[in-house]
Write a protein that holds these residues in place. Sequence first.
Motif, PDB file in Angstrom:
ATOM      1  N   SER A 170       0.800  -1.238   0.000  1.00 59.52           N
ATOM      2  CA  SER A 170       0.000   0.000   0.000  1.00 59.52           C
ATOM      3  C   SER A 170       0.833   1.289   0.000  1.00 59.52           C
ATOM      4  O   SER A 170       0.393   2.290  -0.578  1.00 59.52           O
ATOM      5  CB  SER A 170      -0.960   0.007   1.185  1.00 59.52           C
ATOM      6  N   THR A 251      -9.496   1.945   4.198  1.00 64.22           N
ATOM      7  CA  THR A 251     -10.683   1.939   3.332  1.00 64.22           C
ATOM      8  C   THR A 251     -11.947   1.999   4.181  1.00 64.22           C
ATOM      9  O   THR A 251     -11.978   1.514   5.311  1.00 64.22           O
ATOM     10  CB  THR A 251     -10.719   0.656   2.459  1.00 64.22           C
ATOM     11  N   GLU A 252     -12.971   2.609   3.643  1.00 66.96           N
ATOM     12  CA  GLU A 252     -14.267   2.691   4.325  1.00 66.96           C
ATOM     13  C   GLU A 252     -15.369   2.884   3.296  1.00 66.96           C
ATOM     14  O   GLU A 252     -15.346   3.891   2.591  1.00 66.96           O
ATOM     15  CB  GLU A 252     -14.245   3.856   5.326  1.00 66.96           C
ATOM     16  N   SER A 254     -14.988  -1.302   4.055  1.00 70.97           N
ATOM     17  CA  SER A 254     -14.003  -2.313   3.669  1.00 70.97           C
ATOM     18  C   SER A 254     -14.696  -3.656   3.483  1.00 70.97           C
ATOM     19  O   SER A 254     -15.716  -3.912   4.130  1.00 70.97           O
ATOM     20  CB  SER A 254     -12.933  -2.468   4.751  1.00 70.97           C
ATOM     21  N   GLY A 284     -11.784  -2.110  -0.631  1.00 71.65           N
ATOM     22  CA  GLY A 284     -12.697  -1.129  -0.061  1.00 71.65           C
ATOM     23  C   GLY A 284     -12.592   0.201  -0.779  1.00 71.65           C
ATOM     24  O   GLY A 284     -11.788   0.364  -1.691  1.00 71.65           O
ATOM     25  N   MET A 285     -13.436   1.147  -0.332  1.00 71.67           N
ATOM     26  CA  MET A 285     -13.378   2.506  -0.876  1.00 71.67           C
ATOM     27  C   MET A 285     -12.336   3.296  -0.092  1.00 71.67           C
ATOM     28  O   MET A 285     -12.348   3.261   1.146  1.00 71.67           O
ATOM     29  CB  MET A 285     -14.751   3.184  -0.769  1.00 71.67           C
ATOM     30  N   VAL A 286     -11.451   3.974  -0.790  1.00 68.41           N
ATOM     31  CA  VAL A 286     -10.348   4.686  -0.133  1.00 68.41           C
ATOM     32  C   VAL A 286     -10.897   5.655   0.924  1.00 68.41           C
ATOM     33  O   VAL A 286     -11.792   6.461   0.638  1.00 68.41           O
ATOM     34  CB  VAL A 286      -9.506   5.456  -1.171  1.00 68.41           C
ATOM     35  N   ASP A 287     -10.375   5.544   2.142  1.00 68.91           N
ATOM     36  CA  ASP A 287     -10.824   6.406   3.234  1.00 68.91           C
ATOM     37  C   ASP A 287     -10.446   7.862   2.923  1.00 68.91           C
ATOM     38  O   ASP A 287      -9.321   8.134   2.505  1.00 68.91           O
ATOM     39  CB  ASP A 287     -10.146   5.944   4.530  1.00 68.91           C
ATOM     40  N   PHE A 304     -11.280   3.325  -5.203  1.00 70.04           N
ATOM     41  CA  PHE A 304     -11.254   2.033  -4.500  1.00 70.04           C
ATOM     42  C   PHE A 304      -9.842   1.473  -4.522  1.00 70.04           C
ATOM     43  O   PHE A 304      -9.012   1.859  -5.359  1.00 70.04           O
ATOM     44  CB  PHE A 304     -12.270   1.035  -5.084  1.00 70.04           C
TER      45      PHE A 304
END
Length: 337
Positions: A170, A251-252, A254, A284-287, A304
């Motif tokens: 990451s 991610t949120e 996730s 997940g969707m990038v926080d 994402f």
Amino acid sequence: MNLQDLNELKTKALNEAQSATDANAVEAVRIEYLARKGLLPKVMQELKNVPVEEKPLFGKAVNELKNELTELIKKKQAEFAGSAGSAGVGFDLTQPGQWQGLGTRHPITQITDRITQIFQTLGFTVADGPDVETVWNNFDALNTPADHPSRDEQDTFYLENGDLMRCHTSPVQVRYMMENKPPVRIISPGRCYRRDTPDATHSANFHQVEGLYVDENVSLADLKGTLSYFARELMGPDVKIRFRPHFFPFTEPSVEVDFTCHVCHGKGCRVCKNSGWIEILGAGMVDPNVFGSVGYDTSEVTGFAFGMGIERITMILYGIHDIRNLYENDVRFLSQF
Ligand code: PHE
């Protein structure tokens, strides 16, 4: 035989040697003229019948012929020695060769390449980063709280200068976003390090492929579509995927993503512990906090991310039961792939 005959013989011999087109022909000329029963020794014997006044000249001419012809033949022999299609003197081209065997690429490399190719057809490019990372790139920028267990020295290798061996790929995404404006569509395959005790399913170093997609209006449906396509390309057209809610700091919301078991196709078997599903990746969707760290405007873009372990997928696809097989470099194991 007189001097003129000798000159004609010389022209003929040198011509024959000169026009030989392979080692066998050169050898034939050598035997014809220079061998013990060849023409030149015979001419030498003629010397006694040559008139006295011609003798010195005749002797000299015979020697010249012999030397020139020997030189030329040597030169031609060297020319043909080792050239394909002709047998050099003393070299038997009909002998069968010794097969050394072909190498294969390591299974980890093969699966990494396969995964990379699938995402490349979707327009993702490959981004790279260092194995030694800063704490900020590996944890802070990825919204990992100060007391998160993965930061523990029990889990992550720290260096004396405070840097660490990255525990996932990451941080490559952090680096990429710091240097590039959206839209972003990258995958980052690479080596990761975690403080695990090696056993059949754990290794202190392993490989991941992570992906990141950032643009206007990217949604969870895009993530689902992308990963469904990936699953079908990797496993075949019948595979199904399912999302299970999960938690990652970066991610949120996730999810963990399962594929239907490639052995029983979802019916339930020993490999999938009768569940019909096999866990393959996290996503997940990038926080928004991650976008904040790298200076992206959260009112403009969403994105994402996903990540998967390559050893795990390799073991699943090839039916390998012990991760250590992948690191022992036993040729008997590796040559199967
Ligand atoms: N970095 C996570 C891991 O190492 C995987 C992941 C990547 C999860 C991207 C969500 C999004 O387990």
